[in-house]
Design an enzyme around this catalytic site. Structure first.
Site, PDB file in Angstrom:
ATOM      1  N   LYS A 116       0.816  -1.226   0.000  1.00  0.00           N
ATOM      2  CA  LYS A 116       0.000   0.000   0.000  1.00  0.00           C
ATOM      3  C   LYS A 116       0.844   1.268   0.000  1.00  0.00           C
ATOM      4  O   LYS A 116       0.327   2.355  -0.255  1.00  0.00           O
ATOM      5  CB  LYS A 116      -0.970  -0.022   1.176  1.00  0.00           C
ATOM      6  CG  LYS A 116      -2.038  -1.104   1.034  1.00  0.00           C
ATOM      7  CD  LYS A 116      -3.052  -1.063   2.157  1.00  0.00           C
ATOM      8  CE  LYS A 116      -4.177  -2.072   1.961  1.00  0.00           C
ATOM      9  NZ  LYS A 116      -3.767  -3.452   2.275  1.00  0.00           N
TER      10      LYS A 116
HETATM   11  C1  LIG Z   1      -4.480  -4.586   1.749  1.00  0.00           C
HETATM   12  C2  LIG Z   1      -3.753  -5.885   1.710  1.00  0.00           C
HETATM   13  C3  LIG Z   1      -4.146  -6.956   0.875  1.00  0.00           C
HETATM   14  C4  LIG Z   1      -5.396  -6.898   0.032  1.00  0.00           C
HETATM   15  O1  LIG Z   1      -5.293  -5.999  -1.052  1.00  0.00           O
HETATM   16  P1  LIG Z   1      -6.603  -5.517  -1.828  1.00  0.00           P
HETATM   17  O2  LIG Z   1      -6.143  -4.460  -2.768  1.00  0.00           O
HETATM   18  O3  LIG Z   1      -7.531  -4.962  -0.773  1.00  0.00           O
HETATM   19  O4  LIG Z   1      -7.183  -6.698  -2.505  1.00  0.00           O
HETATM   20  C5  LIG Z   1      -3.369  -8.092   0.843  1.00  0.00           C
HETATM   21  N1  LIG Z   1      -2.272  -8.227   1.614  1.00  0.00           N
HETATM   22  C6  LIG Z   1      -1.864  -7.226   2.436  1.00  0.00           C
HETATM   23  C7  LIG Z   1      -0.663  -7.440   3.272  1.00  0.00           C
HETATM   24  C8  LIG Z   1      -2.573  -6.024   2.523  1.00  0.00           C
HETATM   25  O5  LIG Z   1      -2.167  -5.050   3.347  1.00  0.00           O
END
Ligand SMILES: *Cc1c(COP(=O)(O)O)cnc(C)c1O
Length: 446
Positions: free
Chosen positions: A107
């Site tokens: 993210k």
């Molecule tokens: C947010 C997250 C996900 C999921 O990603 P999406 O875009 O919501 O499908 C998977 N793994 C981790 C470690 C995350 O922080």
């Protein structure tokens, strides 16, 4: 470029409006009007380009009409100040390590890009301060807070449930200071999300403050995630060339392209990859890996989308019962279940299966998976056909889930210096009731 709402009840808006508003007025998600294919010449030499060079070409296709070239280039280069290496785990499975950014989760890419793009719009328009509200169960708050740290004209309020995030996660957004305020809500994650939703709906509050959201519904957070799919492909081509030399065998492998597997919750990450494929990225197909929250898996099986309350698992960032970006997947494929199922397959795993996978891959390949990446690894290894190679996205560093990982492996794991630095910081947060009236009063007086 114009952006339309997936609900199609609102007129198209500019990039700036889409970024500042987050969600469309008709509650739909914004989609770019055109998805531009990148020229063959770009794909032919992609393995000679750096991550930043590749990302800028992709960013230009999305945002080039709306942001001056030098500004966009600087935003991209600034955002991607860390590597996203493709690491070989077995002969035909590669891990795209997305955990080398400031908060050690994927993210960071979207969070950092959105902060810089929003900062540009605010400077350009001489806009009053924009306030970002973000509810978090852990990873989103840290990526958004760190992405926006020190960006002028923006203040971030992170709402998190008291006592329900890990100490490492809490430290990543409560120790920053400056333009980041952490609000410790006496309630659950759902209460935090309800407070944010109510704030966006409250007219008086919106007249007083310019509010926006920074979760993956925002186009500035989700589209930049396409960058690393292109870079993964570039690194995969390089590895295939090293393995096969220049011959017929290489040509056959390249023409097939890799399978890409994405551990999914809200489906923002995989949707960015699907956009990449639309732009001509030679991915043969996608796999969406779910934990026990298998709403998408069931949709693929039955053609019926049935959201339901999420259940807690050890891959908790994927505990989502109504994936917000599903609307974008439907829109991208013209609401055709057959078209979606032709390009994306699914998988679902229990906590026991996730733990088994972590143990097995550690023992046999000495590769440390986090619980989310483990879903991706397993879905890929079970889904590959003979002759195929694949890439799974390792979405967070295992040390972010230290207790879980150590419990499963029966060994202690080391904490990267970046995480240790957060642990040394001093927590600062404001206690907040889960009642909207109290939250509103707080915001009215800041
Ligand atoms: C947010 C997250 C996900 C999921 O990603 P999406 O875009 O919501 O499908 C998977 N793994 C981790 C470690 C995350 O922080």
């Amino acid at each position: 470029m114009k952006y339309y709402s997936t609900n199609k009840q609102e007129n198209n808006v500019s990039l700036e409006d889409a970024v500042v508003k987050g969600l469309a007025t008709d509650k739909g998600l914004y989609m770019p009007d055109v998805i531009k294919a990148l020229p063959q010449e770009f794909y032919d030499r992609i393995d000679t380009l750096s991550f930043q060079e590749i990302a800028y070409r992709v960013a230009d296709a999305f945002f080039g009409e709306d942001v001056p070239a030098d500004t966009l280039k600087q935003i991209v280069y600034d955002t991607l100040s860390f590597d996203v290496p493709l690491v070989k785990v077995t002969d035909n499975i590669f891990s795209l390590e997305l955990f080398h950014g400031p908060t050690l989760a994927f993210k960071d890419v979207g969070g950092r890009f959105m902060a810089r793009l929003l900062g540009y719009f605010i400077r350009k328009e001489g806009k009053r301060q924009v306030n970002v509200l973000v509810a978090t169960s852990g990873d989103t708050g840290s990526a958004v807070a760190n992405g926006f740290l020190g960006v002028e004209g923006i203040h971030v309020y992170v709402l998190y449930p008291k006592g329900k995030v890990s100490e490492i996660q809490e430290k990543q957004f409560t120790t920053l200071g400056q333009n980041i305020t952490a609000l410790e809500v006496d309630g659950t994650f759902d209460d935090c999300q309800a407070l944010v939703k109510s704030a966006f709906m409250d007219r008086e509050l919106n007249e007083h403050l310019q509010l926006t959201s920074a979760n993956s519904i925002n186009v500035a957070r989700f589209l930049p995630q396409a960058f690393y799919y292109f870079y993964a492909y570039a690194q995969w081509v390089k590895q295939m060339k090293a393995r096969f030399g220049e011959g017929e065998q290489l040509a056959a492998v390249l023409s097939r392209g890799p399978v890409v597997c994405v551990p999914s919750g809200n489906f923002g990450n995989i949707t960015a990859g699907l956009f990449g494929k639309r732009m001509g990225l030679p991915v043969s197909r996608f796999i969406a890996a779910n934990n026990r929250n298998d709403i998408f898996y069931q949709y693929l099986r039955t053609g019926i989308y049935t959201p339901r309350p999420s259940i807690a698992t050890i891959a908790n960032a994927m505990d989502v019962g109504d994936p917000s970006n599903f609307a974008r997947v439907l829109d991208l494929y013209g609401h055709s279940h057959a078209a979606i199922a032709a390009e994306i397959s699914g998988a679902t795993y229990t906590d026991e299966q996730i733990a088994d996978t972590m143990r097995c891959v550690w023992k046999e390949h000495q590769y440390l998976l986090d619980p989310h990446g483990a879903c991706g690894y397993r879905a890929l290894s079970e889904g590959l056909q003979p002759g195929e190679t694949g890439i799974f996205l390792e979405t967070a560093h295992p040390a972010k889930f230290k207790d879980t990982v150590e419990g499963i492996l029966g060994e202690s794991i080391s904490i990267p210096e970046k995480l240790q630095a957060f642990m040394r910081g001093e927590k600062q947060s404001i206690p907040m009731s889960k009642e909207f009236a109290a939250f509103k009063q707080y915001l009215m007086t800041v």
